[in-house]
Each structure stands twice: as C-alpha cells, then as structure tokens.
Motif scaffolding. Structure first.
Motif, PDB file in Angstrom:
ATOM      1  N   ASN A   1       0.819  -1.208   0.000  1.00 10.93           N
ATOM      2  CA  ASN A   1       0.000   0.000   0.000  1.00 10.93           C
ATOM      3  C   ASN A   1       0.857   1.264   0.000  1.00 10.93           C
ATOM      4  N   ALA A   2       1.913   1.267   0.795  1.00 14.62           N
ATOM      5  CA  ALA A   2       2.801   2.439   0.819  1.00 14.62           C
ATOM      6  C   ALA A   2       3.415   2.672  -0.557  1.00 14.62           C
ATOM      7  N   ASP A   3       3.821   1.596  -1.213  1.00 12.79           N
ATOM      8  CA  ASP A   3       4.375   1.714  -2.555  1.00 12.79           C
ATOM      9  C   ASP A   3       3.307   2.146  -3.558  1.00 12.79           C
ATOM     10  N   SER A   4       2.081   1.663  -3.366  1.00 13.25           N
ATOM     11  CA  SER A   4       0.975   2.037  -4.252  1.00 13.25           C
ATOM     12  C   SER A   4       0.618   3.508  -4.101  1.00 13.25           C
ATOM     13  N   PHE A   5       0.701   4.033  -2.880  1.00 12.32           N
ATOM     14  CA  PHE A   5       0.464   5.463  -2.676  1.00 12.32           C
ATOM     15  C   PHE A   5       1.517   6.283  -3.413  1.00 12.32           C
ATOM     16  N   LYS A   6       2.768   5.834  -3.298  1.00  8.47           N
ATOM     17  CA  LYS A   6       3.886   6.591  -3.861  1.00  8.47           C
ATOM     18  C   LYS A   6       3.888   6.558  -5.391  1.00  8.47           C
ATOM     19  N   THR A   7       3.569   5.410  -5.966  1.00  9.55           N
ATOM     20  CA  THR A   7       3.630   5.264  -7.429  1.00  9.55           C
ATOM     21  C   THR A   7       2.329   5.632  -8.123  1.00  9.55           C
ATOM     22  N   GLY A   8       1.245   5.787  -7.372  1.00  9.90           N
ATOM     23  CA  GLY A   8      -0.044   6.094  -7.977  1.00  9.90           C
ATOM     24  C   GLY A   8      -0.810   4.860  -8.410  1.00  9.90           C
ATOM     25  N   ARG A   9      -0.277   3.687  -8.140  1.00  8.66           N
ATOM     26  CA  ARG A   9      -0.942   2.425  -8.486  1.00  8.66           C
ATOM     27  C   ARG A   9      -2.304   2.300  -7.799  1.00  8.66           C
ATOM     28  N   ILE A  10      -2.483   2.998  -6.681  1.00  8.32           N
ATOM     29  CA  ILE A  10      -3.731   2.938  -5.919  1.00  8.32           C
ATOM     30  C   ILE A  10      -4.921   3.424  -6.760  1.00  8.32           C
ATOM     31  N   PHE A  11      -4.673   4.257  -7.769  1.00  8.38           N
ATOM     32  CA  PHE A  11      -5.741   4.807  -8.599  1.00  8.38           C
ATOM     33  C   PHE A  11      -6.087   3.927  -9.800  1.00  8.38           C
ATOM     34  N   ASN A  12      -5.353   2.857  -9.995  1.00 10.29           N
ATOM     35  CA  ASN A  12      -5.626   1.918 -11.081  1.00 10.29           C
ATOM     36  C   ASN A  12      -5.993   0.569 -10.453  1.00 10.29           C
ATOM     37  N   PRO A  13      -7.293   0.268 -10.303  1.00  9.95           N
ATOM     38  CA  PRO A  13      -7.696  -0.939  -9.578  1.00  9.95           C
ATOM     39  C   PRO A  13      -7.117  -2.233 -10.139  1.00  9.95           C
ATOM     40  N   LYS A  14      -7.037  -2.358 -11.449  1.00 12.04           N
ATOM     41  CA  LYS A  14      -6.510  -3.595 -12.028  1.00 12.04           C
ATOM     42  C   LYS A  14      -5.049  -3.805 -11.649  1.00 12.04           C
ATOM     43  N   GLU A  15      -4.287  -2.728 -11.670  1.00 11.21           N
ATOM     44  CA  GLU A  15      -2.873  -2.817 -11.293  1.00 11.21           C
ATOM     45  C   GLU A  15      -2.703  -2.960  -9.778  1.00 11.21           C
ATOM     46  N   TYR A  16      -3.521  -2.238  -9.024  1.00 17.27           N
ATOM     47  CA  TYR A  16      -3.422  -2.275  -7.555  1.00 17.27           C
ATOM     48  C   TYR A  16      -3.739  -3.663  -7.003  1.00 17.27           C
ATOM     49  N   PHE A  17      -4.781  -4.284  -7.494  1.00 19.09           N
ATOM     50  CA  PHE A  17      -5.186  -5.588  -6.970  1.00 19.09           C
ATOM     51  C   PHE A  17      -4.383  -6.741  -7.561  1.00 19.09           C
ATOM     52  N   GLN A  18      -3.502  -6.465  -8.507  1.00 25.32           N
ATOM     53  CA  GLN A  18      -2.634  -7.493  -9.081  1.00 25.32           C
ATOM     54  C   GLN A  18      -1.399  -7.642  -8.206  1.00 25.32           C
ATOM     55  N   GLY A  19      -1.618  -8.004  -6.949  1.00 27.16           N
ATOM     56  CA  GLY A  19      -0.521  -8.121  -5.990  1.00 27.16           C
ATOM     57  C   GLY A  19       0.253  -9.407  -6.155  1.00 27.16           C
ATOM     58  N   TYR A  20       1.337  -9.507  -5.482  1.00 27.36           N
ATOM     59  CA  TYR A  20       2.190 -10.696  -5.529  1.00 27.36           C
ATOM     60  C   TYR A  20       1.935 -11.633  -4.350  1.00 27.36           C
ATOM     61  N   GLN A  21       1.073 -11.261  -3.420  1.00 25.99           N
ATOM     62  CA  GLN A  21       0.921 -11.993  -2.175  1.00 25.99           C
ATOM     63  C   GLN A  21       0.491 -13.448  -2.380  1.00 25.99           C
ATOM     64  N   PHE A  22      -0.400 -13.691  -3.313  1.00 24.23           N
ATOM     65  CA  PHE A  22      -0.848 -15.055  -3.594  1.00 24.23           C
ATOM     66  C   PHE A  22      -0.599 -15.409  -5.056  1.00 24.23           C
ATOM     67  N   TYR A  23       0.554 -15.032  -5.554  1.00 25.76           N
ATOM     68  CA  TYR A  23       0.932 -15.299  -6.929  1.00 25.76           C
ATOM     69  C   TYR A  23       0.874 -16.796  -7.177  1.00 25.76           C
ATOM     70  N   PRO A  24       0.399 -17.269  -8.281  1.00 22.59           N
ATOM     71  CA  PRO A  24       0.016 -16.659  -9.548  1.00 22.59           C
ATOM     72  C   PRO A  24      -1.483 -16.355  -9.664  1.00 22.59           C
ATOM     73  N   GLN A  25      -2.194 -16.406  -8.573  1.00 23.29           N
ATOM     74  CA  GLN A  25      -3.625 -16.089  -8.608  1.00 23.29           C
ATOM     75  C   GLN A  25      -3.822 -14.654  -9.107  1.00 23.29           C
ATOM     76  N   PRO A  26      -4.659 -14.453 -10.134  1.00 26.51           N
ATOM     77  CA  PRO A  26      -4.849 -13.084 -10.625  1.00 26.51           C
ATOM     78  C   PRO A  26      -5.637 -12.241  -9.626  1.00 26.51           C
ATOM     79  N   LEU A  27      -5.312 -10.970  -9.581  1.00 27.81           N
ATOM     80  CA  LEU A  27      -5.971 -10.007  -8.695  1.00 27.81           C
ATOM     81  C   LEU A  27      -5.982 -10.496  -7.246  1.00 27.81           C
ATOM     82  N   SER A  28      -4.877 -11.045  -6.831  1.00 27.60           N
ATOM     83  CA  SER A  28      -4.792 -11.699  -5.518  1.00 27.60           C
ATOM     84  C   SER A  28      -4.929 -10.733  -4.348  1.00 27.60           C
TER      85      SER A  28
END
Length: 167
Positions: free
Chosen positions: A46-73
């Motif tokens: 989230n801190a990185d998403s705030f800094k990069t602006g990823r928070i404003f793009n839902p598809k990119e924001y929810f494409q996290g690595y936490q449960f990779y390779p599950q999409p929109l994890s």
C-alpha cells in the motif's frame, strides 16, 4: 493540556514495558510467525501504491504478488488501507521495513490506549477509572498474546471512537 501529555507519555511507557523487548529490537525484529510477514507485505504494498499512484488503477493495484500466480490476488486479503496511511510516512522516512512495521504495531497500542482513555473519560468523568479502562481495553491478554504476530487485530484504536460517535 497537561493531562493530554501525561496520557500520551503513559501510553508510550506502558506499551514499551508490556511489549518488551520489542523497543530495543525495533529496527531488526521481523518474525515469520502468524500473519506478521503478510501484514508487513500488505503495508509495504500500500505504501508503494500510494507513492507510485498504483492505488488509482484498480486492475494494477489488486494485481498483488501476495498469492501469486492467482490473478488479482490482493482482493482476497485485508488490504489494511487506513493502517497503511499511518505506516506509509514511517516507511518513506526510514526506508526500513522491520522498523516501520514494529513502529506501526507499537503506535497501534498507543493509539488504542489514548482513544479508549478519552472515550471512557467522556462517559465516567473519572481519570483513574478511565486509566484502568484504557489499560484493560488495550493490554488485555487476547491482544498481548497475539502481539505483534497478528497486526490486523492491533488496529482496534478506532473502536472507541466509533462507539463515541455512534453515541
């Protein structure tokens, strides 16, 4: 005004004593138990998403690595948005993930003590009873047994305020 400062200082002292030895190891302690690594990862994301602006793009924001390779994890976990608002400035200034996560964990207990003290004091108008109530609410065994491994359970500092505003 003096009582405000005393409550904050007391909250810090009690947190430091009851979470000992976290304070001297605040820059290096990082556990692999419980949800601690996941919570730290979410806060960092989230801190990185705030800094990069990823928070404003839902598809990119929810494409996290936490449960990779599950999409929109990132949609499958508690995204800890409000705690990330507290965590992010600490991380941006320090650049140290363990320090930032541990500082957030300690701040969550300090904030819980302060908010529960003032909410209780609003109703009972007795500083000593409010101190006891704040101590029980903040440092009860259910909370301290899970400290710091379950950071999601530490974010209860809004509960007294929600109760007060609902009243």
């Amino acid at each position: 005004k003096r009582s405000y400062i005393l409550v904050i200082v007391l909250a810090f002292i009690l947190t430091a004593i009851l979470t000992w030895p976290l304070l001297p190891n605040i820059t290096s302690y990082y556990s692999d138990q419980g949800d601690y690594p996941l919570a730290g990862s979410v806060l960092w994301w989230n801190a990185d998403s705030f800094k990069t602006g990823r928070i404003f793009n839902p598809k990119e924001y929810f494409q996290g690595y936490q449960f990779y390779p599950q999409p929109l994890s990132f949609a499958f976990i508690n995204n800890s948005f409000v705690p990330s608002l507290i965590f992010a400035p600490i991380y941006w200034i320090s650049g140290n993930l363990p320090f930032s996560v541990n500082t957030y964990a300690m701040l969550s207990l300090i904030l819980s003590f302060i908010t529960s003290f003032y909410t209780t004091d609003y109703f009972v108008r007795n500083k000593w009873a409010s101190l006891v109530g704040a101590f029980i609410f903040t440092f009860n065994p259910v909370t301290l047994v899970r400290f710091p491994h379950h950071l999601d359970l530490m974010g209860k500092y809004f509960l007294p305020l929600v109760f007060l505003f609902a009243y």
